[in-house]
Design a protein around this motif. Structure first.
Motif, PDB file in Angstrom:
ATOM      1  N   GLN A   7       0.844  -1.180   0.000  1.00 20.81           N
ATOM      2  CA  GLN A   7       0.000   0.000   0.000  1.00 20.81           C
ATOM      3  C   GLN A   7       0.882   1.234   0.000  1.00 20.81           C
ATOM      4  N   THR A   8       0.722   2.036  -1.007  1.00 22.06           N
ATOM      5  CA  THR A   8       1.457   3.284  -1.078  1.00 22.06           C
ATOM      6  C   THR A   8       0.528   4.414  -0.669  1.00 22.06           C
ATOM      7  N   SER A  10      -1.375   7.858  -0.624  1.00 19.48           N
ATOM      8  CA  SER A  10      -1.790   8.762  -1.704  1.00 19.48           C
ATOM      9  C   SER A  10      -1.610  10.197  -1.213  1.00 19.48           C
ATOM     10  N   TYR A  11      -0.944  10.968  -2.030  1.00 19.42           N
ATOM     11  CA  TYR A  11      -0.675  12.354  -1.701  1.00 19.42           C
ATOM     12  C   TYR A  11      -1.550  13.249  -2.564  1.00 19.42           C
ATOM     13  N   ARG A  12      -2.011  14.346  -1.963  1.00 22.79           N
ATOM     14  CA  ARG A  12      -2.874  15.258  -2.693  1.00 22.79           C
ATOM     15  C   ARG A  12      -2.192  16.593  -3.010  1.00 22.79           C
TER      16      ARG A  12
END
Length: 91
Positions: A7-8, A10-12
């Motif tokens: 699982q990586t 998630s960047y916003r």
């Protein structure tokens, strides 16, 4: 093998990436410092070992026995895998 999913996060935004980068950099530097201290402890002589002459003599004797054992093992492996003598004596 089982399929493992990694699982990586998630960047916003770029700010989240920068914060994560700084956190990882700090963690790497802390682990590097731990490794350096352990490495120094591993390869520096123990101060308590130099207290008595008999202890130093025992350490030298143990080291010599280890070197002799390594030489004998090397000789046996050489003879086993090459089949040729290392030194040829001519009479």
């Amino acid at each position: 093998m089982e399929n493992e999913t990694i699982q990586t996060p998630s960047y916003r935004s770029l700010t989240q990436i920068r914060v994560r980068k700084e956190a990882l950099k700090k963690q790497i530097e802390e682990e590097d410092a731990k490794i350096k201290t352990l490495w120094d402890k591993l390869f520096r002589p123990n101060e308590q070992a130099d207290t008595s002459p008999s202890k130093r003599f025992t350490d030298v004797l143990n080291t010599g026995a280890g070197v002799l054992d390594a030489l004998i093992l090397g000789w046996k492996l050489y003879r086993k895998f090459s089949g040729k003598p290392l030194f040829r004596l001519k009479w």
